[in-house]
Design an enzyme around this catalytic site. Structure first.
Site, PDB file in Angstrom:
ATOM      1  N   GLU A   1       9.656  -6.310   3.379  1.00  0.00           N
ATOM      2  CA  GLU A   1       9.670  -7.784   3.387  1.00  0.00           C
ATOM      3  C   GLU A   1      10.228  -7.914   2.215  1.00  0.00           C
ATOM      4  OE1 GLU A   1       5.062  -8.989   5.124  1.00  0.00           O
ATOM      5  OE2 GLU A   1       5.778  -8.922   3.570  1.00  0.00           O
TER       6      GLU A   1
ATOM      7  N   CYS B   1      -5.536  -0.782  -1.706  1.00  0.00           N
ATOM      8  CA  CYS B   1      -5.857  -1.974  -2.554  1.00  0.00           C
ATOM      9  C   CYS B   1      -6.245  -2.623  -1.544  1.00  0.00           C
ATOM     10  CB  CYS B   1      -5.125  -2.536  -3.261  1.00  0.00           C
ATOM     11  SG  CYS B   1      -4.679  -1.845  -4.725  1.00  0.00           S
TER      12      CYS B   1
ATOM     13  N   CYS C   1      -5.275  -6.102  -0.438  1.00  0.00           N
ATOM     14  CA  CYS C   1      -4.139  -6.369  -0.697  1.00  0.00           C
ATOM     15  C   CYS C   1      -3.096  -6.257   1.056  1.00  0.00           C
ATOM     16  CB  CYS C   1      -2.942  -5.222  -1.068  1.00  0.00           C
ATOM     17  SG  CYS C   1      -1.655  -5.332  -1.033  1.00  0.00           S
TER      18      CYS C   1
HETATM   19  N1  SAH Z   1       2.527  -1.381  -5.623  1.00  0.00           N
HETATM   20  C1  SAH Z   1       2.299  -2.211  -7.317  1.00  0.00           C
HETATM   21  C2  SAH Z   1       3.542  -3.663  -6.431  1.00  0.00           C
HETATM   22  C3  SAH Z   1       2.791  -4.194  -5.002  1.00  0.00           C
HETATM   23  S1  SAH Z   1       2.364  -5.974  -4.796  1.00  0.00           S
HETATM   24  C4  SAH Z   1       1.518  -2.870  -7.333  1.00  0.00           C
HETATM   25  O1  SAH Z   1       0.585  -2.895  -7.233  1.00  0.00           O
HETATM   26  O2  SAH Z   1       2.078  -3.232  -8.767  1.00  0.00           O
HETATM   27  C5  SAH Z   1       2.958  -7.161  -6.696  1.00  0.00           C
HETATM   28  C6  SAH Z   1       1.636  -7.446  -7.141  1.00  0.00           C
HETATM   29  O3  SAH Z   1       0.971  -8.391  -6.217  1.00  0.00           O
HETATM   30  C7  SAH Z   1       0.054  -6.627  -7.593  1.00  0.00           C
HETATM   31  O4  SAH Z   1       0.069  -7.246  -8.600  1.00  0.00           O
HETATM   32  C8  SAH Z   1      -0.678  -6.902  -5.989  1.00  0.00           C
HETATM   33  O5  SAH Z   1      -1.884  -6.853  -6.879  1.00  0.00           O
HETATM   34  C9  SAH Z   1      -0.154  -8.000  -5.983  1.00  0.00           C
HETATM   35  N2  SAH Z   1      -0.789  -8.994  -4.424  1.00  0.00           N
HETATM   36  C10 SAH Z   1      -1.242  -8.217  -3.347  1.00  0.00           C
HETATM   37  N3  SAH Z   1      -1.838  -8.950  -2.208  1.00  0.00           N
HETATM   38  C11 SAH Z   1      -1.821  -9.690  -2.968  1.00  0.00           C
HETATM   39  C12 SAH Z   1      -1.929 -11.557  -2.709  1.00  0.00           C
HETATM   40  N4  SAH Z   1      -2.834 -11.245  -1.647  1.00  0.00           N
HETATM   41  N5  SAH Z   1      -2.160 -12.471  -3.802  1.00  0.00           N
HETATM   42  C13 SAH Z   1      -1.815 -12.139  -4.685  1.00  0.00           C
HETATM   43  N6  SAH Z   1      -1.379 -10.734  -5.171  1.00  0.00           N
HETATM   44  C14 SAH Z   1      -1.156  -9.705  -4.242  1.00  0.00           C
END
Ligand code: SAH
Length: 361
Positions: free
Chosen positions: A102, A127, A130
């Site tokens: 995506e 995580c 996520c």
């Molecule tokens: N692996 C990297 C980049 C991934 S996602 C990292 O962990 O930073 C980018 C950001 O979006 C991260 O801070 C992640 O924790 C956050 N994120 C993931 N799912 C989310 C959600 N459902 N709502 C808001 N932020 C989210």
């Protein structure tokens, strides 16, 4: 480390067609060096659709390249969804092996446009909040597969007289778990003979891989670093981010201090607000203590609820109360605007709808 963007692009131009580097392509089509530069420029600066459109090439060559299936993009848009306010466009892109990733385009008021891209199909870091993390890891993307997500939106914007002003590595995957390919993608994004996006307009977001933060500091690039912190104590962080067991907060913060010392660049901390998990006043005070006196900036992110997930987002008024505690402590913060809720814009959500399970690697 110097990375030559044109070499990187041709290294990945079409391995599935047997063109594994510039020499292989040049040999197959009897191309002079300057022809390679023309092709690269047509694809990445002029943003032409494919070899058939490159009128600076002889017609015969154009036809030969097209016939052999040489494509200017390694990713194929399969779903493009625009939010009702038209500010957010989410794309699901298919890779040559059938995996989907995506990317999201956000158009802010004024000239600013941000594209959020994926660095891996799936993610290995699991995580809890996520969608991508919950689906597991499939494979690394190549530099070109990463770059081509941005290229798609660059073309889409160009058709409307606009351009990409910012790129963030906040899509699927952990950029520092695919370090070399991500740095190659940065070289492609930055190349003045291609997209020409300044390093200062690129942000890499990491789950907090300490060894890679050190390596990144040594690159001395002007690229921004963001850390997904999401909790101020090991107890809370380990409960939602398994990576914390490998790299606890003290080690992570020490790496951030080394980074600032070496680069004199600000570090951004991402903090997604999860109802009843990490949003108490005590968490705010602990977070303020971690951030105090450093070149740090906190981004508070409203949680984009994932269907069937156990987490809920903190209500807006409580996000602002949390923000007020940090502000009173003198910590620079931004409360992120939630965009694209109606199109499943958060990490992994669209793919979770269309491709429920990751392929096993
Ligand atoms: N692996 C990297 C980049 C991934 S996602 C990292 O962990 O930073 C980018 C950001 O979006 C991260 O801070 C992640 O924790 C956050 N994120 C993931 N799912 C989310 C959600 N459902 N709502 C808001 N932020 C989210």
């Amino acid at each position: 480390m110097i990375r030559d963007p044109q070499a990187i692009w041709f290294d990945h131009v079409a391995p599935e067609l047997g063109f594994t580097d510039a020499d292989a392509l040049a040999q197959a089509f009897d191309l002079k060096r300057y022809r390679l530069a023309q092709i690269y420029r047509a694809a990445n600066k002029e943003l032409l659709a494919g070899p058939a459109d490159v009128t600076t090439l002889p017609k015969q060559l154009r036809e030969a390249l097209t016939e052999r299936g040489l494509s200017f993009s390694s990713v194929d848009p399969v779903v493009i969804r625009r939010s009702s306010d038209a500010q957010t466009t989410k794309g699901l892109f298919r890779l040559h092996d059938g995996n989907d990733v995506e990317a999201v385009l956000m158009e802010h008021y004024g000239e600013r446009t941000t594209v959020c891209i994926s660095s891996q199909a799936g993610c290995a870091f699991a995580c809890a909040f996520c969608s991508t993390g919950q689906a597991g890891f499939t494979r690394n993307l190549t530099s070109r597969e990463i770059f081509d997500q941005a290229r798609y939106f660059a073309r889409e914007l160009a058709a409307r007289g606009k351009r990409i002003t910012n790129v963030v590595f906040m899509g699927m995957g952990e950029p520092f778990h695919n370090y070399d390919a991500v740095m190659g993608a940065v070289a492609l994004l930055n190349d003045p003979h291609g997209l020409g996006l300044g390093h200062r307009h690129i942000t890499i977001s990491t789950v907090g891989l300490v060894d890679k933060i050190d390596r990144f500091a040594d690159e001395h690039l002007q690229v921004n670093l963001a850390i997904s912190l999401h909790a101020p104590s090991d107890a809370v962080r380990a409960a939602i981010m398994p990576v914390n067991r490998r790299f606890p907060i003290a080690e992570l913060m020490a790496a951030c201090e080394r980074y600032v010392e070496k680069t004199h660049r600000k570090v951004f901390f991402e903090y997604v607000m999860l109802d009843g998990i990490n949003d108490t006043h005590e968490c705010a005070r602990e977070l303020a203590a971690l951030m105090r006196g450093r070149l740090y900036h906190v981004n508070l992110i409203p949680y984009n609820t994932t269907p069937d997930g156990p987490f809920a987002g903190t209500a807006d008024d409580r996000i602002w109360a949390f923000a007020a505690i940090l502000e009173a402590a003198g910590i620079p913060i931004t409360v992120r605007k939630n965009m694209g809720r109606d199109i499943a814009a958060a990490c992994g959500q669209l793919r979770a709808e269309t491709q429920p399970k990751a392929h096993s690697a």
